[in-house]
Design a protein around this motif. Structure first.
Motif, PDB file in Angstrom:
ATOM      1  N   GLN A 250      35.677  46.924 -21.743  1.00 51.85           N
ATOM      2  CA  GLN A 250      34.818  46.206 -20.658  1.00 51.85           C
ATOM      3  C   GLN A 250      35.936  46.169 -19.461  1.00 51.85           C
ATOM      4  N   GLN A 251      37.185  46.143 -19.636  1.00 56.25           N
ATOM      5  CA  GLN A 251      37.940  46.262 -18.572  1.00 56.25           C
ATOM      6  C   GLN A 251      37.709  47.362 -17.307  1.00 56.25           C
ATOM      7  N   GLN A 252      37.683  48.357 -17.846  1.00 59.08           N
ATOM      8  CA  GLN A 252      37.370  49.435 -17.124  1.00 59.08           C
ATOM      9  C   GLN A 252      35.867  50.519 -17.465  1.00 59.08           C
ATOM     10  N   VAL A 253      35.061  50.378 -16.717  1.00 56.92           N
ATOM     11  CA  VAL A 253      33.827  50.939 -17.192  1.00 56.92           C
ATOM     12  C   VAL A 253      33.963  52.400 -16.925  1.00 56.92           C
ATOM     13  N   LEU A 254      33.992  53.230 -18.196  1.00 55.29           N
ATOM     14  CA  LEU A 254      34.139  54.770 -18.048  1.00 55.29           C
ATOM     15  C   LEU A 254      32.810  55.500 -18.765  1.00 55.29           C
ATOM     16  N   ASP A 255      32.741  56.413 -18.289  1.00 55.62           N
ATOM     17  CA  ASP A 255      31.737  57.393 -19.031  1.00 55.62           C
ATOM     18  C   ASP A 255      31.807  57.874 -20.325  1.00 55.62           C
ATOM     19  N   GLU A 256      32.958  57.386 -20.876  1.00 57.50           N
ATOM     20  CA  GLU A 256      33.118  57.608 -22.472  1.00 57.50           C
ATOM     21  C   GLU A 256      32.217  56.741 -23.150  1.00 57.50           C
ATOM     22  N   LEU A 257      31.765  55.747 -22.531  1.00 57.28           N
ATOM     23  CA  LEU A 257      31.081  54.570 -23.294  1.00 57.28           C
ATOM     24  C   LEU A 257      29.826  55.411 -23.468  1.00 57.28           C
ATOM     25  N   LEU A 258      29.211  56.493 -23.070  1.00 57.90           N
ATOM     26  CA  LEU A 258      28.126  56.941 -23.197  1.00 57.90           C
ATOM     27  C   LEU A 258      27.849  57.712 -24.772  1.00 57.90           C
ATOM     28  N   LEU A 259      29.298  58.055 -25.050  1.00 57.05           N
ATOM     29  CA  LEU A 259      29.373  58.858 -26.184  1.00 57.05           C
ATOM     30  C   LEU A 259      28.949  58.374 -27.469  1.00 57.05           C
ATOM     31  N   PRO A 260      29.220  56.974 -27.987  1.00 60.17           N
ATOM     32  CA  PRO A 260      28.795  56.453 -28.934  1.00 60.17           C
ATOM     33  C   PRO A 260      26.993  56.246 -28.743  1.00 60.17           C
ATOM     34  N   GLU A 261      26.717  56.124 -27.597  1.00 60.33           N
ATOM     35  CA  GLU A 261      25.171  56.116 -27.593  1.00 60.33           C
ATOM     36  C   GLU A 261      24.475  57.182 -27.989  1.00 60.33           C
ATOM     37  N   VAL A 262      25.256  58.243 -27.670  1.00 63.31           N
ATOM     38  CA  VAL A 262      24.512  59.683 -27.985  1.00 63.31           C
ATOM     39  C   VAL A 262      24.489  59.818 -29.494  1.00 63.31           C
ATOM     40  N   ALA A 263      25.650  59.605 -30.055  1.00 68.96           N
ATOM     41  CA  ALA A 263      25.938  59.679 -31.493  1.00 68.96           C
ATOM     42  C   ALA A 263      24.845  58.832 -32.189  1.00 68.96           C
TER      43      ALA A 263
END
Length: 330
Positions: free
Chosen positions: A189-202
């Protein structure tokens, strides 16, 4: 109460009007009225759009059973900063190793996120191109209704907040940035990065183990402040522009921009690994490019006078081994 006097002796403002706007909630009432009227106008305009799923017949040339399509909308990514497309810096090492990827230099239909999202998923015949100073007129609904007609379920995950566009996609399930970030751990949460999309895709793939499925991703990509778009381990080119108020030189801005593209390549590589064992087609493009100069970074210039770099975007197609192994699709 003494109203300010006009030089000719007449009040500069109406005392009753001033009192009304100061003590009576007319400001928010008028604002609410404008919002409601605008939404009604948008809704009426949407009902007037031609639905391509109804206007045309779509016959599958090849069966699409159990095919997963991932449509990735980038942000501010220029094709001339991709090593894959000839840029001097190796900003796309992971994508460059993909044998079944086709990379093209393309041109965005406009220079800002909102205007491009309005036109980039509509047939050319569905857009009345304007003078380049005012928005084009969109007469046709987006391609997502065709996916729906062909039996695809649709999930959408976004690191931005273009709610109007997401509504037009019509997803069965979606999450926006705030919800995605809220579910992340404290460090993420400290740095909002596009990697956070990957668990959603999974998770989306787990919910849809079979059948026709479309996943739409809207990345934060390379939007300024560029250095906020990637973890420090991706700071390959330095010195970087680290602060929006620094008045950074062009090379510092470019270094940070290229680092963001490098990180975007990493995210795309991880995404391809998630769907590599499925019959999958992944499409990536960006909404627009970016102008970068000494102390300046911008896009959104009216199309008629926009410099060419604001419309330089990549268009990538990748097919999984499982999809290509099917002789029908190969």
């Amino acid at each position: 109460y003494q109203a300010e006097q006009h030089p000719l002796g007449k009040p500069a403002v109406s005392a009753s009007g001033l009192v009304a706007h100061r003590y009576v909630p007319t400001n928010w009432l008028s604002g609410m009225g404008m919002t409601v009227a605008n939404r009604m106008t948008v809704a009426l305009r949407a009902r007037q759009l031609v639905d391509p799923a109804e206007a045309f017949s779509y016959q599958e040339q090849t069966p699409l059973d159990d095919v997963t399509v991932v449509l990735v909308v980038g942000e501010t990514t220029r094709h001339d900063h991709l090593g894959l497309l000839g840029y001097a810096r190796d900003t796309t090492p992971r994508l460059a190793r993909e044998a079944d990827l086709v990379a093209l230099r393309a041109e965005s239909c406009d220079t800002s996120t909102r205007l491009s999202l309005a036109c980039m998923f509509v047939r050319p015949e569905g857009v009345r191109v304007g003078d380049g100073f005012t928005p084009d007129r969109i007469d046709e609904d987006k391609v997502f209704s065709v996916f729906r007609e062909l039996g695809f379920t649709i999930d959408l995950f976004a690191m931005q907040s273009e709610v109007g566009f997401y509504h037009r996609v019509g997803p069965d399930f979606y999450k926006m940035r705030e919800v995605i970030v809220a579910g992340a751990d404290a460090q993420q949460q400290q740095q909002v990065l596009d990697e956070l999309l990957l668990p959603e895709v999974a998770a989306s793939l787990q919910r849809r183990p079979a059948g026709r499925h479309l996943i739409v991703l809207h990345k934060k990509g390379s939007h300024f402040l560029y250095s906020q778009r990637y973890p420090r381990r991706f700071a390959r080119w330095t010195p970087e522009c680290l602060d929006a108020d620094d008045g950074c030189r062009r090379q510092e801005l470019v270094n940070a921009y290229d680092n963001s593209v490098l990180y975007g390549d990493h995210v795309m590589g991880e995404l391809l690994d998630l769907v590599r064992d499925r019959k999958a087609l992944v499409v990536f493009t960006s909404d627009h490019g970016e102008s970068i100069g000494d102390g300046v970074h911008f896009h959104g210039t009216p199309r008629a006078i926009a410099p060419p770099e604001q419309r330089r975007v990549p268009l990538l197609f990748w097919a999984s081994p499982a999809l290509l192994a099917d002789p029908v699709h190969a």
